[in-house]
Design a protein around this motif. Sequence first.
Motif, PDB file in Angstrom:
ATOM      1  N   GLY A   1       6.104  22.855  71.607  1.00 54.45           N
ATOM      2  CA  GLY A   1       6.459  21.713  72.422  1.00 54.45           C
ATOM      3  C   GLY A   1       5.519  21.414  73.564  1.00 54.45           C
ATOM      4  N   GLU A   2       4.330  22.039  73.589  1.00 54.36           N
ATOM      5  CA  GLU A   2       3.358  21.779  74.655  1.00 54.36           C
ATOM      6  C   GLU A   2       2.573  20.513  74.347  1.00 54.36           C
ATOM      7  OE1 GLU A   2      -0.728  23.705  76.579  1.00 54.36           O
ATOM      8  OE2 GLU A   2       0.487  24.884  75.188  1.00 54.36           O
ATOM      9  N   GLN A   3       2.496  19.628  75.327  1.00 50.92           N
ATOM     10  CA  GLN A   3       1.721  18.398  75.162  1.00 50.92           C
ATOM     11  C   GLN A   3       0.234  18.679  75.332  1.00 50.92           C
ATOM     12  OE1 GLN A   3       2.961  14.868  74.731  1.00 50.92           O
ATOM     13  NE2 GLN A   3       0.851  15.000  73.992  1.00 50.92           N
ATOM     14  N   ARG A   4      -0.586  18.222  74.381  1.00 54.87           N
ATOM     15  CA  ARG A   4      -2.038  18.292  74.496  1.00 54.87           C
ATOM     16  C   ARG A   4      -2.594  16.873  74.564  1.00 54.87           C
ATOM     17  NH1 ARG A   4      -3.770  23.235  72.154  1.00 54.87           N
ATOM     18  NH2 ARG A   4      -2.335  24.846  72.910  1.00 54.87           N
ATOM     19  N   TYR A   5      -3.731  16.735  75.233  1.00 54.02           N
ATOM     20  CA  TYR A   5      -4.303  15.407  75.454  1.00 54.02           C
ATOM     21  C   TYR A   5      -5.212  14.995  74.297  1.00 54.02           C
ATOM     22  CZ  TYR A   5      -6.835  11.567  77.676  1.00 54.02           C
ATOM     23  OH  TYR A   5      -7.402  10.347  77.957  1.00 54.02           O
ATOM     24  N   LEU A   6      -4.785  14.005  73.534  1.00 60.18           N
ATOM     25  CA  LEU A   6      -5.585  13.398  72.461  1.00 60.18           C
ATOM     26  C   LEU A   6      -6.295  14.458  71.606  1.00 60.18           C
ATOM     27  CD1 LEU A   6      -7.128  10.269  74.241  1.00 60.18           C
ATOM     28  CD2 LEU A   6      -5.087  10.389  72.802  1.00 60.18           C
ATOM     29  N   ASP A   7      -5.571  15.485  71.193  1.00 59.91           N
ATOM     30  CA  ASP A   7      -6.129  16.587  70.402  1.00 59.91           C
ATOM     31  C   ASP A   7      -5.964  16.254  68.918  1.00 59.91           C
ATOM     32  OD1 ASP A   7      -6.718  18.950  69.085  1.00 59.91           O
ATOM     33  OD2 ASP A   7      -5.810  20.230  70.619  1.00 59.91           O
ATOM     34  N   SER A   8      -7.014  15.671  68.323  1.00 61.32           N
ATOM     35  CA  SER A   8      -6.923  15.223  66.928  1.00 61.32           C
ATOM     36  C   SER A   8      -6.887  16.391  65.951  1.00 61.32           C
ATOM     37  CB  SER A   8      -8.098  14.294  66.602  1.00 61.32           C
ATOM     38  OG  SER A   8      -8.034  13.125  67.397  1.00 61.32           O
ATOM     39  N   HIS A   9      -7.504  17.498  66.313  1.00 62.17           N
ATOM     40  CA  HIS A   9      -7.425  18.699  65.483  1.00 62.17           C
ATOM     41  C   HIS A   9      -5.967  19.135  65.367  1.00 62.17           C
ATOM     42  CE1 HIS A   9      -7.693  23.093  64.702  1.00 62.17           C
ATOM     43  NE2 HIS A   9      -8.815  22.804  64.066  1.00 62.17           N
ATOM     44  N   LEU A  10      -5.278  19.176  66.475  1.00 62.68           N
ATOM     45  CA  LEU A  10      -3.876  19.578  66.474  1.00 62.68           C
ATOM     46  C   LEU A  10      -3.005  18.576  65.733  1.00 62.68           C
ATOM     47  CD1 LEU A  10      -1.497  21.338  67.397  1.00 62.68           C
ATOM     48  CD2 LEU A  10      -1.554  20.123  69.593  1.00 62.68           C
ATOM     49  N   SER A  11      -3.240  17.286  65.945  1.00 63.86           N
ATOM     50  CA  SER A  11      -2.388  16.291  65.274  1.00 63.86           C
ATOM     51  C   SER A  11      -2.574  16.336  63.762  1.00 63.86           C
ATOM     52  CB  SER A  11      -2.662  14.888  65.822  1.00 63.86           C
ATOM     53  OG  SER A  11      -3.984  14.463  65.575  1.00 63.86           O
ATOM     54  N   TYR A  12      -3.784  16.640  63.290  1.00 65.81           N
ATOM     55  CA  TYR A  12      -3.982  16.778  61.840  1.00 65.81           C
ATOM     56  C   TYR A  12      -3.279  18.029  61.319  1.00 65.81           C
ATOM     57  CZ  TYR A  12      -6.304  16.331  57.297  1.00 65.81           C
ATOM     58  OH  TYR A  12      -6.557  16.176  55.951  1.00 65.81           O
TER      59      TYR A  12
ATOM     60  N   CYS B   1      -2.814  10.631  67.007  1.00 63.80           N
ATOM     61  CA  CYS B   1      -2.022  10.581  65.775  1.00 63.80           C
ATOM     62  C   CYS B   1      -2.949  10.717  64.576  1.00 63.80           C
ATOM     63  CB  CYS B   1      -1.246   9.269  65.679  1.00 63.80           C
ATOM     64  SG  CYS B   1      -0.288   9.092  64.146  1.00 63.80           S
ATOM     65  N   SER B   2      -2.660  11.683  63.715  1.00 63.42           N
ATOM     66  CA  SER B   2      -3.390  11.865  62.457  1.00 63.42           C
ATOM     67  C   SER B   2      -2.422  11.730  61.300  1.00 63.42           C
ATOM     68  CB  SER B   2      -4.064  13.237  62.417  1.00 63.42           C
ATOM     69  OG  SER B   2      -5.043  13.371  63.417  1.00 63.42           O
ATOM     70  N   THR B   3      -2.949  11.345  60.140  1.00 67.87           N
ATOM     71  CA  THR B   3      -2.106  11.157  58.969  1.00 67.87           C
ATOM     72  C   THR B   3      -2.710  11.822  57.740  1.00 67.87           C
ATOM     73  OG1 THR B   3      -3.147   8.981  58.752  1.00 67.87           O
ATOM     74  CG2 THR B   3      -0.930   9.031  59.654  1.00 67.87           C
ATOM     75  N   VAL B   4      -1.835  12.270  56.852  1.00 65.82           N
ATOM     76  CA  VAL B   4      -2.206  12.869  55.577  1.00 65.82           C
ATOM     77  C   VAL B   4      -1.560  12.038  54.482  1.00 65.82           C
ATOM     78  CG1 VAL B   4      -1.893  14.862  54.061  1.00 65.82           C
ATOM     79  CG2 VAL B   4      -2.477  15.212  56.452  1.00 65.82           C
ATOM     80  N   TYR B   5      -2.389  11.528  53.568  1.00 74.96           N
ATOM     81  CA  TYR B   5      -1.915  10.700  52.466  1.00 74.96           C
ATOM     82  C   TYR B   5      -1.916  11.531  51.180  1.00 74.96           C
ATOM     83  CZ  TYR B   5      -2.388   6.483  55.333  1.00 74.96           C
ATOM     84  OH  TYR B   5      -2.251   5.516  56.307  1.00 74.96           O
ATOM     85  N   LEU B   6      -0.754  11.691  50.587  1.00 70.98           N
ATOM     86  CA  LEU B   6      -0.592  12.499  49.383  1.00 70.98           C
ATOM     87  C   LEU B   6      -0.399  11.573  48.186  1.00 70.98           C
ATOM     88  CD1 LEU B   6      -0.276  15.531  48.572  1.00 70.98           C
ATOM     89  CD2 LEU B   6       2.177  15.236  48.889  1.00 70.98           C
ATOM     90  N   PRO B   7      -1.304  11.598  47.184  1.00 69.99           N
ATOM     91  CA  PRO B   7      -1.127  10.719  46.024  1.00 69.99           C
ATOM     92  C   PRO B   7       0.058  11.174  45.175  1.00 69.99           C
ATOM     93  CG  PRO B   7      -3.015  12.167  45.691  1.00 69.99           C
ATOM     94  CD  PRO B   7      -2.535  12.408  47.084  1.00 69.99           C
ATOM     95  N   THR B   8       1.036  10.314  44.994  1.00 75.50           N
ATOM     96  CA  THR B   8       2.261  10.718  44.298  1.00 75.50           C
ATOM     97  C   THR B   8       2.046  10.902  42.795  1.00 75.50           C
ATOM     98  OG1 THR B   8       2.919   8.392  44.111  1.00 75.50           O
ATOM     99  CG2 THR B   8       3.725   9.624  46.026  1.00 75.50           C
ATOM    100  N   ALA B   9       1.018  10.265  42.229  1.00 76.19           N
ATOM    101  CA  ALA B   9       0.814  10.324  40.784  1.00 76.19           C
ATOM    102  C   ALA B   9       0.372  11.700  40.300  1.00 76.19           C
ATOM    103  CB  ALA B   9      -0.221   9.274  40.356  1.00 76.19           C
ATOM    104  N   ILE B  10      -0.027  12.599  41.194  1.00 73.34           N
ATOM    105  CA  ILE B  10      -0.481  13.914  40.746  1.00 73.34           C
ATOM    106  C   ILE B  10       0.690  14.831  40.413  1.00 73.34           C
ATOM    107  CG2 ILE B  10      -2.530  13.666  42.186  1.00 73.34           C
ATOM    108  CD1 ILE B  10      -1.419  15.854  44.015  1.00 73.34           C
ATOM    109  N   PHE B  11       1.908  14.422  40.740  1.00 72.97           N
ATOM    110  CA  PHE B  11       3.085  15.266  40.520  1.00 72.97           C
ATOM    111  C   PHE B  11       3.840  14.837  39.265  1.00 72.97           C
ATOM    112  CE2 PHE B  11       2.192  15.514  45.029  1.00 72.97           C
ATOM    113  CZ  PHE B  11       2.338  16.868  45.304  1.00 72.97           C
ATOM    114  N   ASP B  12       4.452  15.816  38.594  1.00 74.00           N
ATOM    115  CA  ASP B  12       5.266  15.526  37.416  1.00 74.00           C
ATOM    116  C   ASP B  12       6.607  14.913  37.791  1.00 74.00           C
ATOM    117  OD1 ASP B  12       3.260  16.625  35.903  1.00 74.00           O
ATOM    118  OD2 ASP B  12       4.286  18.516  35.503  1.00 74.00           O
TER     119      ASP B  12
END
Length: 417
Positions: free
Chosen positions: A327-338, A382-393
């Motif tokens: 719960g510690e706030q970090r300043y614009l830490d993109s490594h952490l947000s990813y 803010c960082s985002t991870v996009y997961l392609p849904t078609a790779i799953f059965d």
Amino acid sequence: MPELVFPLDSSKPFTDQQITGHNRWHPDIPAPVTVKPGDTFRVHCREWFDGAIHNDDSADDIRDAPLNGVHVLSGPFHVTGAKPGDLLVVDIVDLGPIPQEDSGPLAGQGWGYTGIFATQNGGSFLTEQFPDAYKAIWDFRGQQATSRHVPGVSFTGIVHPGLMGTAPSAKLLSTWNAREGALIATNPDRVPPLALPPLADSAILGSLTGDEFDRVAGEAARTAPPRENGGNQDIKNFTKGTRVFYPVFVDGANLSMGDLHFSQGDGEITFCGAIEMGGFIDLHVDIIPGGMDTYGVSENAIFMPGNTDPQYSQWLAFSGTSVTLDGEQRYLDSHLSYQRACLHAIDYLTKFGYSPEQAYMILGAAPIEGRLSGVVDIPNSCSTVYLPTAIFDIDLTPSVGGPTQINPGIGVPRSSF
């Protein structure tokens, strides 16, 4: 087929080959092969651990991986006429697993591997949550990858070299060693370490011997991080059809490459996070005289990605902000947000029956997209991870019926110190 200028025999170790490559960066490593602007040629590449990782259900080889010896690189290649200040134009014409060898003990012979490194052996992007060693084996069928350790997933690989670059000048090498040494000095006992200093142990320096070998081994930079010369950038979009413009720092450029990947998610977040393999790469080279100054490319390559990526149309995206798990706030830490975005994706996949380690392997090996989505709104990046849904059965999208449960199978092998 282009002329094969750097052959490798799969039955022999890297140091017993017809031509010996290298595993350090230094301007005085001799180039065993000369090519000309306009040439197209083929290069064989060994997987980065030179056969130390096996196709089995144990992760002990990942735990004991010989990091001092990586990466085993093909080259250097002297490009006739290339001068410091030029741009070296490199086209990736073709690449793939070891040709005509679809089974065997080496990664690239019909299979590859993904590893999560133990903290004591280098760690990973999420080493605090995954401190032990794990391994997943992936089988190749054409361009498709599947794994007995991560069931219910199949995807088309974006085959690419994890590492390619030109040799540094003596001045640039000195800069690397000074700045990385200063970083190490801020916390010399950290596990994993902040950086890797020059190390003579396990150095491979082409044809150098005797006193010259000892001198270069004591100065040469390790190949683990990317730097101004390119190097271990692990960019999954360096696929067939890519054109890269490398800065030239020494006469002849001394281009080297290796660390081929069958597939990878953005960030290679498990450290050994791609699907590692040996194989071949066909290259075309040219020169733009004075291009570094003309185009302002004084450091770090620029590139035009190839257009052979698999085309996914549906994604499930996860976001994270720069707030720690405590719960510690970090300043614009993109490594952490990813990191937080990746952890959210892992938590989500566990609801469908995957273990956290299996989910982590998917993010490292499959062609996920990682993005910096907001870097100006203080205090949260803010960082985002996009997961392609078609790779799953199964259908991964949320519904009122709840998540479908997969059979996790034998799971991901684990080995701890």
